[in-house]
Design an enzyme around this catalytic site. Structure first.
Site, PDB file in Angstrom:
ATOM      1  N   ASP A 176       0.947  -1.228   0.059  1.00 38.70           N
ATOM      2  CA  ASP A 176       0.090  -0.014   0.109  1.00 38.70           C
ATOM      3  C   ASP A 176       0.811   1.454  -0.118  1.00 38.70           C
ATOM      4  O   ASP A 176       0.650   2.055  -0.781  1.00 38.70           O
ATOM      5  CB  ASP A 176      -1.014   0.139   1.159  1.00 38.70           C
ATOM      6  CG  ASP A 176      -1.678   1.287   1.390  1.00 38.70           C
ATOM      7  OD1 ASP A 176      -2.504   1.488   0.363  1.00 38.70           O
ATOM      8  OD2 ASP A 176      -1.701   2.104   2.092  1.00 38.70           O
TER       9      ASP A 176
ATOM     10  N   ARG B  22      -0.373   6.115  -6.879  1.00 39.31           N
ATOM     11  CA  ARG B  22      -1.740   6.863  -7.133  1.00 39.31           C
ATOM     12  C   ARG B  22      -1.619   8.261  -6.931  1.00 39.31           C
ATOM     13  O   ARG B  22      -2.342   8.968  -7.600  1.00 39.31           O
ATOM     14  CB  ARG B  22      -2.618   6.070  -6.091  1.00 39.31           C
ATOM     15  CG  ARG B  22      -3.091   4.299  -6.629  1.00 39.31           C
ATOM     16  CD  ARG B  22      -3.803   4.078  -5.483  1.00 39.31           C
ATOM     17  NE  ARG B  22      -4.901   4.452  -5.250  1.00 39.31           N
ATOM     18  CZ  ARG B  22      -5.667   4.370  -4.082  1.00 39.31           C
ATOM     19  NH1 ARG B  22      -5.021   3.773  -3.115  1.00 39.31           N
ATOM     20  NH2 ARG B  22      -6.696   4.952  -4.032  1.00 39.31           N
TER      21      ARG B  22
ATOM     22  N   SER C 134      -6.778  -0.233  -0.242  1.00 38.86           N
ATOM     23  CA  SER C 134      -5.912   0.331   0.475  1.00 38.86           C
ATOM     24  C   SER C 134      -6.004   0.632   1.875  1.00 38.86           C
ATOM     25  O   SER C 134      -5.209   0.124   2.818  1.00 38.86           O
ATOM     26  CB  SER C 134      -5.785   1.708  -0.072  1.00 38.86           C
ATOM     27  OG  SER C 134      -4.890   2.794   0.601  1.00 38.86           O
TER      28      SER C 134
END
Ligand code: URA
Length: 425
Positions: A161, A168, A183
């Site tokens: 993550d 991201r 996430s």
């Protein structure tokens, strides 16, 4: 297996196998799969979505990319709460102590702020001396003593993550329901509390801008959490105006302390009681009404404030801030935004207000940028309030920016004011 096939399948909205998803996540963490390839896959998910089964598989693969904590040594039922991010959201600083004061344990791992949203770790670090990087043994010993501790995300928890979220943020792939679900839930499942309350924010300051998307995210998170064997409840709550009146790290700690001292009520207080009640009910402390009364009593009696005080002390912070909030960082400069005529506060664009606060120094645009703990905005009115001419709408605070013109322009643009016309009959 190869990455091109995986990207192509998701690009054509075809499901992946569980093995393919694990291979993708592990390959990205090990460096075998490069950033551009993962970016392409993330964008395909953003555009085409991901099936529920694939979202579950992605969440579990991300959870298993690092350690899963063993918190079974904590001698109480454990509960965790997560909010999907917003402006002025200091609920963790109130709910954790309140729930702990009612007999459950709240071991929490939180993040830092990025962009317009704040982070609990930054808020806590505005307390002089407060340490958020603790070894697991110290963390669990504090939870055993006070029932509550918050630490920053450790390197060993959900490395997938950590890497994917950074990617991201820089590839415009944050606002995807399955990606947000994976996430958040991978981190929560790695923390491994018995019960999970998920506060899905909806509105101008949240990732989810409408009820439909927020509802979908809430349902998906509940499904993933329950599927992984947790007692799990997700609620959708309003983020169309800041939560409480303060935005900014030290300002938000001050407001949380004032709530726990019983000096403030209102939307923030009510939401904290609701969420604490959800945690207590999941933990088996009674029905939701009885649990809300319990939470109210924990705050009203000052027991929740005592939990916060002791946790601050054990984490190296100056616990006197619980009695004297002027010991928190104070801004060198302030600027009042006033109404020029009699108006009603019609709406607030929370994201814009969060950006104005960031310009004042309270937030960061890049991961490691320094922040001004004293900076932020105090709103003096809520949506629907009538404001007299020359009344203060909000006060901007900063120690790094003495020229308020840009932040004031942005903050003023974030509030919609309509001229007040009395309704004579
Ligand atoms: N918070 C997270 O931890 N992850 C997201 O993707 C969005 C909000």
């Amino acid at each position: 297996m190869n990455i091109i096939d995986i990207i192509n399948k998701t690009k054509r909205a075809k499901p992946l196998s569980e093995e393919e998803i694990r291979w993708l996540v592990n390959g990205y963490v090990s460096g075998e799969i490069a950033d551009p390839q993962m970016s392409a896959w993330l964008m395909a998910v953003c555009l085409n979505g991901l099936s529920d089964e694939n979202t579950v598989a992605l969440t579990l693969a991300m959870r298993d990319s690092g350690d899963v904590l063993d918190i079974s040594g904590i001698g109480r039922v454990t509960a965790d709460k997560h909010s999907t991010g917003g402006v002025g959201d200091k609920t963790s600083l109130i709910i954790g102590p309140a729930a702990a004061a009612c007999g459950i344990a709240v071991p929490k791992m939180s993040g830092r702020g990025l962009g317009h949203t704040g982070g609990t770790i930054d808020k806590l670090e505005s307390i002089p001396g407060f340490r958020t990087e603790l070894h697991f043994a110290e963390f669990s010993s504090i939870v055993n003593k006070t029932g509550f501790s918050i630490i920053s995300q450790s390197g060993d928890l959900c490395p997938a993550d950590k890497k994917m979220y950074a990617l991201r943020s820089s590839t415009a792939t944050v606002d995807s329901i399955p990606l947000i679900c994976a996430s958040v839930m991978s981190k929560k499942l790695a923390m491994n509390a018995d019960c999970l309350v998920l506060d899905v924010k909806c509105g101008s300051g949240a990732f989810m801008k409408n009820q439909e998307d927020a509802g979908k995210l809430a349902k998906l998170m509940e499904r993933v959490g329950s599927g992984a064997g947790k007692k799990c409840r997700a609620v959708v709550t309003d983020m169309d105006q800041p939560l409480g009146c303060c935005i900014g790290n030290a300002l938000e700690v001050r407001e949380a302390v004032e709530i726990l001292r019983g000096e403030r009520k209102g939307r923030l207080y009510e939401l904290c009681l609701d969420l604490t009640a959800e945690m207590l009910a999941l933990a088996g402390k009674g029905d939701i009404t009885a649990c809300r009364t319990m939470a109210q009593e924990a705050v009203g009696s000052g027991r929740a404030l005592e939990v916060l005080r002791e946790t601050i002390r054990l984490q190296g912070g100056d616990a006197r801030v619980c009695d004297d909030t002027s010991l928190l960082p104070q801004a060198e400069y302030t600027y009042d935004v006033r109404a020029t005529e009699e108006v009603r506060l019609e709406s607030v664009n929370c994201e814009e207000l969060g950006m104005a606060s960031l310009l004042l120094g309270a937030g960061r645009l890049t991961k490691d940028a320094p922040i001004d703990m004293s900076a932020g905005i105090v709103m003096h009115h809520e949506v629907g309030d009538l404001i007299s001419a020359d009344d203060c709408i909000m006060t901007l605070h900063s120690s790094v920016c003495s020229d308020f013109s840009e932040a004031a322009r942005r903050a003023t643009g974030a509030v919609e004011l309509v001229k007040f016309r009395p309704n004579y009959t």
